[in-house]
Design a protein around this motif. Structure first.
Motif, PDB file in Angstrom:
ATOM      1  N   ARG A  15      36.446  47.982  55.615  1.00 53.69           N
ATOM      2  CA  ARG A  15      36.936  49.295  54.771  1.00 53.69           C
ATOM      3  C   ARG A  15      35.744  49.729  54.277  1.00 53.69           C
ATOM      4  NH1 ARG A  15      42.221  51.160  52.500  1.00 53.69           N
ATOM      5  NH2 ARG A  15      41.225  53.441  52.737  1.00 53.69           N
ATOM      6  N   TYR A  62      44.907  49.158  60.448  1.00 50.40           N
ATOM      7  CA  TYR A  62      43.550  50.067  60.306  1.00 50.40           C
ATOM      8  C   TYR A  62      44.127  51.717  60.861  1.00 50.40           C
ATOM      9  CZ  TYR A  62      39.732  51.621  58.449  1.00 50.40           C
ATOM     10  OH  TYR A  62      38.112  52.654  58.183  1.00 50.40           O
ATOM     11  N   ASP A  70      37.646  56.631  54.541  1.00 51.12           N
ATOM     12  CA  ASP A  70      37.321  56.093  54.393  1.00 51.12           C
ATOM     13  C   ASP A  70      35.812  57.267  54.438  1.00 51.12           C
ATOM     14  OD1 ASP A  70      38.574  53.937  53.166  1.00 51.12           O
ATOM     15  OD2 ASP A  70      38.332  53.211  55.538  1.00 51.12           O
TER      16      ASP A  70
END
Length: 145
Positions: A15, A62, A70
């Protein structure tokens, strides 16, 4: 840290790197991400089981929301997401309705129904790399879609 596990398999590292590349001015003209991991049916990617407990803890997942956060407003001219994993339709649907990801192009590995509840979005079938021939420039292909 677990011995023998690369930091690139850690969610925070992934990230931070994606966010840095997207936020830094003049860092990348084109950002290419290849996503290939097991997923949950909500599109969440399952990362390395760092603590070896067999359970996908928060640090080992994730989510689609995290990926989109992101990539939101990424300064790269274009972001190419090659998605070679199950439940890519979840990500496809979220991207299609987003005004924060206009430079993101999703390229999926398959176009056929892969599960009773997952179909790729109509009109996005041509984003499959199945349709890209070896003599076709990717950008030319994307210009047609």
């Amino acid at each position: 840290d677990v011995e023998g596990v690369y930091s690139a398999t850690e969610k925070a590292v992934i990230r931070n790197h994606v966010s840095y590349v997207c936020r830094k001015q003049h860092c990348a003209d084109t950002l290419v991400l290849y996503l290939n991991s097991p997923t949950r049916n909500d599109g969440t990617m399952l990362l390395w089981d760092a603590n070896l407990n067999g359970i996908a803890d928060l640090k080992e997942r994730y989510s689609v929301n995290e990926l989109l956060a992101d990539l939101a407003g990424c300064r790269a001219t274009r972001v190419l997401l090659f998605v070679d994993q199950s439940y890519s339709g979840v990500l496809s649907k979220r991207l299609r309705g987003s005004q924060k990801h206009l430079n993101v192009v999703l390229i999926q590995s398959q176009t056929q129904k892969t599960h009773n509840h997952q179909r790729l979005n109509p009109g996005w079938e041509d984003t499959s790399w199945f349709y890209i021939s070896s003599v076709t420039c990717l950008l030319d292909h994307l210009g047609k879609v």
